[in-house]
Write a protein that holds these residues in place. Structure first.
Motif, short mmCIF file in Angstrom:
data_model
loop_
_atom_site.label_atom_id
_atom_site.label_comp_id
_atom_site.label_asym_id
_atom_site.label_seq_id
_atom_site.Cartn_x
_atom_site.Cartn_y
_atom_site.Cartn_z
N VAL A 110 -49.99 37.16 -5.82
CA VAL A 110 -48.76 36.41 -6.07
C VAL A 110 -47.57 37.24 -5.58
N PRO A 111 -46.73 36.69 -4.71
CA PRO A 111 -45.56 37.44 -4.23
C PRO A 111 -44.57 37.72 -5.35
N ALA A 112 -43.70 38.70 -5.11
CA ALA A 112 -42.66 39.07 -6.06
C ALA A 112 -41.40 39.41 -5.26
N VAL A 113 -40.35 39.79 -5.98
CA VAL A 113 -39.11 40.21 -5.32
C VAL A 113 -38.72 41.57 -5.88
N HIS A 114 -38.57 42.55 -4.98
CA HIS A 114 -38.10 43.88 -5.34
C HIS A 114 -36.57 43.85 -5.28
N GLY A 115 -35.94 43.61 -6.43
CA GLY A 115 -34.49 43.47 -6.45
C GLY A 115 -34.02 43.01 -7.81
N ALA A 116 -32.75 42.61 -7.88
CA ALA A 116 -32.15 42.21 -9.15
C ALA A 116 -31.17 41.06 -8.92
N VAL A 117 -31.00 40.23 -9.95
CA VAL A 117 -30.10 39.09 -9.87
C VAL A 117 -28.70 39.53 -10.31
N ASP A 118 -28.11 40.44 -9.59
CA ASP A 118 -26.73 40.84 -9.85
C ASP A 118 -26.21 41.60 -8.63
N GLY A 119 -24.96 41.95 -8.67
CA GLY A 119 -24.39 42.74 -7.58
C GLY A 119 -24.11 41.92 -6.34
N ALA A 120 -23.86 42.64 -5.27
CA ALA A 120 -23.41 42.03 -4.02
C ALA A 120 -24.48 41.17 -3.35
N HIS A 121 -25.74 41.36 -3.72
CA HIS A 121 -26.82 40.66 -3.03
C HIS A 121 -27.51 39.60 -3.90
N ALA A 122 -26.84 39.17 -4.97
CA ALA A 122 -27.44 38.16 -5.84
C ALA A 122 -27.76 36.88 -5.06
N VAL A 125 -31.12 36.94 -3.42
CA VAL A 125 -32.23 36.62 -4.33
C VAL A 125 -32.34 35.12 -4.49
N ARG A 126 -31.19 34.44 -4.66
CA ARG A 126 -31.23 32.99 -4.79
C ARG A 126 -31.89 32.35 -3.57
N ALA A 127 -31.51 32.81 -2.38
CA ALA A 127 -32.07 32.25 -1.16
C ALA A 127 -33.56 32.51 -1.07
N GLN A 128 -34.00 33.69 -1.51
CA GLN A 128 -35.42 34.02 -1.45
C GLN A 128 -36.24 33.18 -2.42
N LEU A 129 -35.65 32.83 -3.57
CA LEU A 129 -36.37 32.05 -4.57
C LEU A 129 -36.27 30.54 -4.33
N MET A 130 -35.14 30.08 -3.78
CA MET A 130 -34.88 28.65 -3.75
C MET A 130 -34.84 28.05 -2.35
N ASP A 131 -34.64 28.87 -1.34
CA ASP A 131 -34.53 28.36 0.03
C ASP A 131 -35.61 28.89 0.96
N PRO A 257 -26.25 51.26 -6.13
CA PRO A 257 -25.38 50.34 -6.87
C PRO A 257 -25.61 48.87 -6.52
N ASP A 258 -25.89 48.59 -5.25
CA ASP A 258 -26.16 47.21 -4.81
C ASP A 258 -27.36 47.19 -3.88
N PRO A 259 -28.57 47.32 -4.43
CA PRO A 259 -29.75 47.34 -3.56
C PRO A 259 -30.02 45.99 -2.92
N VAL A 260 -30.52 46.01 -1.70
CA VAL A 260 -30.90 44.79 -1.01
C VAL A 260 -32.23 44.31 -1.58
N PRO A 261 -32.37 43.03 -1.94
CA PRO A 261 -33.65 42.52 -2.44
C PRO A 261 -34.59 42.18 -1.28
N VAL A 262 -35.87 42.43 -1.48
CA VAL A 262 -36.87 42.05 -0.48
C VAL A 262 -38.10 41.47 -1.17
N PRO A 263 -38.70 40.44 -0.59
CA PRO A 263 -39.97 39.95 -1.11
C PRO A 263 -41.08 40.99 -0.95
#
Length: 284
Positions: A110-122, A125-131, A257-263
């Motif tokens: 099962v894929p996951a996302v290495h990241g967080a739903v906050d900061g400059a790259h939130a 994360v939305r695009a990775q989960l929903m788009d 402080p603002d890590p880039v999220p990656v699948p």
């Protein structure tokens, strides 16, 4: 929203996350024990596990988001309902201590996302989960690990995360990384010895055998730190170079402080010559 590790410091940490999710058009649900406190963990192991398994068993829950990292997720591995996870694959969003759970997600396919739903790259994360968006991550030439970059291109499923947690999972989660690209990053918890011991454990256990490449995330907390003449890049060179695979350093992934999220758990291309990591989407 669950807390498999530590508890959020206050509502000031949790409320913005819930507001962000609501703004995305979602209906966030908060685990019953998300703000419990037992030492440095969000309540007892049984309660944290109950929140996580309840989320996995609920067909209305489409993603599981960790409120924060910290410590404690490793304790939950034996009791996670893998049948529920595999029956209804649900991505897990988090990093740091959540790397332990990411290994079980990997073991379950099962894929996951290495990241967080906050900061400059939130929004990423939305695009990775929903788009069904992937991620293209360029290296930062000013990062402490940028000099580790070699040459060449490598392909494979992206696995990994926090270096210490990857080592702690050795012998606990049976995961093969053969044919994969390994992501490693670390915070400065206990000096260079932590980095050395964790990488050495992974080497001696055979976990690094058959990797196609290594993506090196943030080791920025080690900037300027030396131990008897060695910096963190000396340790990484000493334990990674002879793997003989392309290495891409300086990636803004992990403890920043603002890590880039990656699948995670999806096909990825590491292009050391172009200084770029290109990751497929985690959801379809």
């Amino acid at each position: 929203m669950v807390s498999p590790s530590s508890w959020p410091d206050s509502g000031d940490d949790l409320d913005p996350l819930l507001e962000t999710l609501t703004a995305w058009g979602l209906r966030p649900e908060v685990g019953a024990h998300v703000a419990d406190r037992r030492g440095y963990m969000a309540g007892s192991d049984a309660d944290r596990l109950a929140d996580l398994n309840q989320a996995l068993r609920d067909p209305g829950i489409r993603a599981v988001i960790a409120s924060r990292g910290g410590c404690g997720s490793l304790r939950l591995l034996p009791g996670i309902d893998r049948e529920a996870l595999q029956r209804d694959p649900t991505p897990l969003i988090g990093y740091s201590d959540l790397t332990a759970l990411h290994q079980l997600w990997r073991r379950s396919g099962v894929p996951a996302v290495h990241g967080a739903v906050d900061g400059a790259h939130a929004d990423a994360v939305r695009a990775q989960l929903m788009d069904a968006a992937g991620a293209t991550v360029p290296t930062d030439p000013a990062a402490v690990t940028a000099g580790l970059t070699t040459t060449g291109t490598a392909r494979g499923v992206l696995v990994g995360g926090n270096l210490e947690m990857l080592a702690r999972c050795t012998g606990v989660v049976d995961v093969s990384w053969r044919g994969c690209l390994l992501l490693v990053e670390a915070n400065k918890a206990a000096g260079l010895g932590m980095v050395d011991r964790a990488l050495t454990q992974l080497r001696l256990s055979g976990a690094l055998a058959g990797l196609t490449g290594v993506a090196v995330g943030s080791f920025e907390e080690f900037t300027g730190y030396q131990d008897r003449g060695w910096a963190v890049t000396d340790v990484l060179h000493d334990l990674l170079d002879d793997l003989g695979v392309p290495i891409l350093g300086g990636l803004p992934l992990g403890h920043l402080p603002d890590p880039v999220p990656v699948p995670l758990g999806v096909p990825t291309v590491l292009d050391a010559d172009a200084g770029r990591l290109t990751v497929d989407a985690a959801v379809r």
